[in-house]
Design an enzyme around this catalytic site. Sequence first.
Site, PDB file in Angstrom:
ATOM      1  CG  HIS A  17      -2.107  -0.874   1.045  1.00 27.15           C
ATOM      2  ND1 HIS A  17      -2.890  -1.279   2.092  1.00 27.15           N
ATOM      3  CD2 HIS A  17      -2.653  -1.439  -0.054  1.00 27.15           C
ATOM      4  CE1 HIS A  17      -3.875  -2.041   1.639  1.00 27.15           C
ATOM      5  NE2 HIS A  17      -3.745  -2.147   0.352  1.00 27.15           N
ATOM      6  NE  ARG A  47      -6.366  -6.348  -2.197  1.00 22.78           N
ATOM      7  CZ  ARG A  47      -6.802  -5.125  -1.842  1.00 22.78           C
ATOM      8  NH1 ARG A  47      -7.882  -4.992  -1.100  1.00 22.78           N
ATOM      9  NH2 ARG A  47      -6.135  -4.045  -2.202  1.00 22.78           N
ATOM     10  CD  GLU A  72     -12.812  -4.063   0.366  1.00 26.38           C
ATOM     11  OE1 GLU A  72     -12.031  -3.104   0.458  1.00 26.38           O
ATOM     12  OE2 GLU A  72     -12.991  -4.686  -0.696  1.00 26.38           O
ATOM     13  CG  ASP A 125     -12.714   0.477   0.500  1.00 31.54           C
ATOM     14  OD1 ASP A 125     -12.951   1.421  -0.256  1.00 31.54           O
ATOM     15  OD2 ASP A 125     -11.707  -0.237   0.408  1.00 31.54           O
ATOM     16  NE  ARG A 172      -5.357  -3.228  13.432  1.00 31.39           N
ATOM     17  CZ  ARG A 172      -6.205  -2.591  14.237  1.00 31.39           C
ATOM     18  NH1 ARG A 172      -7.456  -2.941  14.276  1.00 31.39           N
ATOM     19  NH2 ARG A 172      -5.805  -1.631  15.012  1.00 31.39           N
ATOM     20  NE  ARG A 188      -6.487   1.594  -5.479  1.00 31.15           N
ATOM     21  CZ  ARG A 188      -7.089   0.414  -5.433  1.00 31.15           C
ATOM     22  NH1 ARG A 188      -7.610  -0.008  -4.299  1.00 31.15           N
ATOM     23  NH2 ARG A 188      -7.182  -0.344  -6.497  1.00 31.15           N
TER      24      ARG A 188
END
Length: 878
Positions: A138, A395, A505, A542, A580, A712
């Site tokens: 990320h 994913r 989410e 999200d 997280r 995002r």
Amino acid sequence: MIQEYATLRSNINMLGRFLGETINDAQGADILELIENIRQLSRDSRAGDDTARQALLDTLSTISNDNIIPVARAFSQFLNLTNIAEQYQTISRKHSDSQSSDRSLRALFQRLKAQNASKDEVYQTIEKLLIELVLTAHPTETTRRSLIHKHVEINNCLSKLEHDDLTERERNVIECYLLRLIAEAWHTNEIRTVRPTPFDEAKWGYAMIENSLWQAVPEFLRQLNEYSREFLGYDLPVGLKPVRISSWMGGDRDGNPFVTAEITRKVLYLARWKAADLFLNDIRALAEELSMARCTEEFRNKYGDHLEPYRFVVKALRSKLTTTLAYYGDLLADRIPRAARTEIIEQDAQLWEPLYDCYQSLLACGMRIIANGSLLDILHRVSCFGVTLSQMDIRQESTQHTNAIAEITRYIGLGDYAQWTEDDKQAFLIRELSSRRPLIPTNWQPSATTQEILATCKVLAEQQPGVISCYIISMARSASDVLAVHLLLKEAGVPYHIPVMPLFETLDDLDAAEDVMRQLFNIGWYRGVINNRQMVMIGYSDSAKDAGMMAASWAQYRAQEALVNLCEDLGIELTLFHGRGGTVGRGGAPAHAALLSQPPRSLKNGLRVTEQGEMIRFKLGLPAVAVETFDLYASAILEANLLPPPEPKDSWRAVMDELSAASCKIYRDVVRGDKDFVPYFRSATPEQELAKLPLGSRPAKRNPNGGVESLRAIPWIFAWTQNRLMLPTWLGAGASIRQAIEQGHGAVIEEMCKAWPFFSTRIGMLEMVFSKTDTWLSEQYDHALVAPELWYLGESLRAQLQADIKTVLSLSHTDELMSDLPWIADSIALRNIYTDPLNLLQVELLRRFRANPEVNPDVEQALMITITGIAAGMRNTG
């Protein structure tokens, strides 16, 4: 300042002095004088001097383009140095953080002993202990790898300087090296010139394993064994696997077109190459150590009669690892491997079995001390990392699979799968999963998107069992989403079971999670294939972006609770995976408190949790820091299972239901309901400019042409962190609590604060967030960057923030935020002196940049530096 942090303050002052010396040499005395003047004005401004505050504003709003880069870099670099000093403080030999020690494994075992806890129960809980950290790519790590290496070296220097017996010359040598490192950092561009590729991100992740976790994991396992032995009276079995490392790097293709099937294959090669390299280094050293002649009869019968039996076995492994390294080196270089697959090490057992045989023979022959040396460390590494270094998660977003199957059904004349009802989808999928004939025609040419999905599944089919830990479906909404992935894997020829994990989410998806999983568990084919084991991922990012922190937190809690109860009723072992982040808006909280605030029994099968971006470096970047992180995780998981938190009372649930509904409405009325919110957000924060900062390989938006709804969760929160309003982390929470108190629920809320870890942790998280907000700085962004007709929105949000702070303080019965954690309050106050100028400079740079984006490249460069500097000052960005 608390006396025990005098060393920290001293280190920060020394690093600041060395930085000043570097700036003087590099930029000249005039620039250093300007920087020092800004620092003094900032300090006086924070102390309440209005004249200094105005002078600070005037100085930064009129700063010349020639001076903006060195000024921005100076304050950004100082905040990085402060982070280094604070990270070192947690592992300093002079540091005695009582709170940290209260949360440690040692303290937990002391409490268990005082309560006469059952040794059998404690052992069984330790036996099931699992800390699975999933390293993600990320994009919130703003610090370049080139600088991270220098930061690690600076940390090492601080460690050496802590020794009291250094001679003056020894101290001078270390300080000279420290000064040189700071100068090297100053002359290194802190902004990446190009966006990293997914392969670059994987190299960064594997470097973290090599430089920190490779050493930290065996150290932690020794520590765990030591504390356990003191309580139990015996050693833990060597074969326990309480730590596991997985990775999304090279596997997370959700919204990232740059993660392809070929990238996944290459990253898997890289992981095996790096594992072979690290184990080869270990085995070479072990071959030098194990020169003993005595071994058991069983060992001799198995491996032959040799003068140095252990060395013979280890040298054979050395030879195989050398071949393995060359094999994967060839694949990475796109060469045909010179060695055959039969000549390399592909499975953990090929390493584990001969090394464990050595271990057992050494023990049996009275060489316990030797067996428990580096050989034991290597065995622990085989258990944790294996020959793949880390397992990979795949994913992808649910609609990608739906569209792929719809394309197939249209081609073969069955209609459009995407338009079918859920019942029809499930019936079709179960029929095809039970069928032995292939579904996909051999002569069919799918679209590029579908071809990529099928190619990914083919890569998975090539792997040995255990290489791929799971396949995660983001935005999972139905049972058919899970069955669809199983069908795609079957059609690709995957010869073994890969766990398919739904990721729930949004608020609605979390509420529906129990029903979706119940549908799946009622399908005979599905129950047969999962072997009564299920993983479910809970999304924090999200859900908070969708509904606000308070509503999302309660939805996450209820979803976990419902899934735990469902799986217990059906005899299914459930592992919850927590997605997280570092910020409160993405589920961030001190690890120990966060874990103890989970629903009872939700950690009985261990913890699986993402570690992302800058938090990987802060929590795992140094071996000693990583050991402490593992210790805190282990302590919290064991405590949650042995001394579980209370089940929430019905009155608590009722209040939380009200808080959730009220906070969600307040949040959505602003974020979705106010027509001016989107233009205000885009003006008042550097959201649009963030896209220019090459943080990670993944685009900031799922849909490049979409609005805030397509943004995002990470850049959404990152942007609000920059202007110090921190909106997503608190909006709706405090106001809903105030409403509940006014409606007569004050006594229940007080009880929840004192007796329910879930609620008290949320209040503590709000305090932390509030202590990092700044209404005056937020106002500066508005007045310089936002159209006057939109100012009302910022004014109302800041008024709400002030009211919410008063509400939270009324719950903690104090006049100051973080009063129970003065060390954190002091840290934030120290940083504010350096983040304030960066914020004000960012306001001015945004004004100049938006007025004419092409006018001066220095403006854009300085703007990027302020973004990374504020990120360093806030500590958690996404």
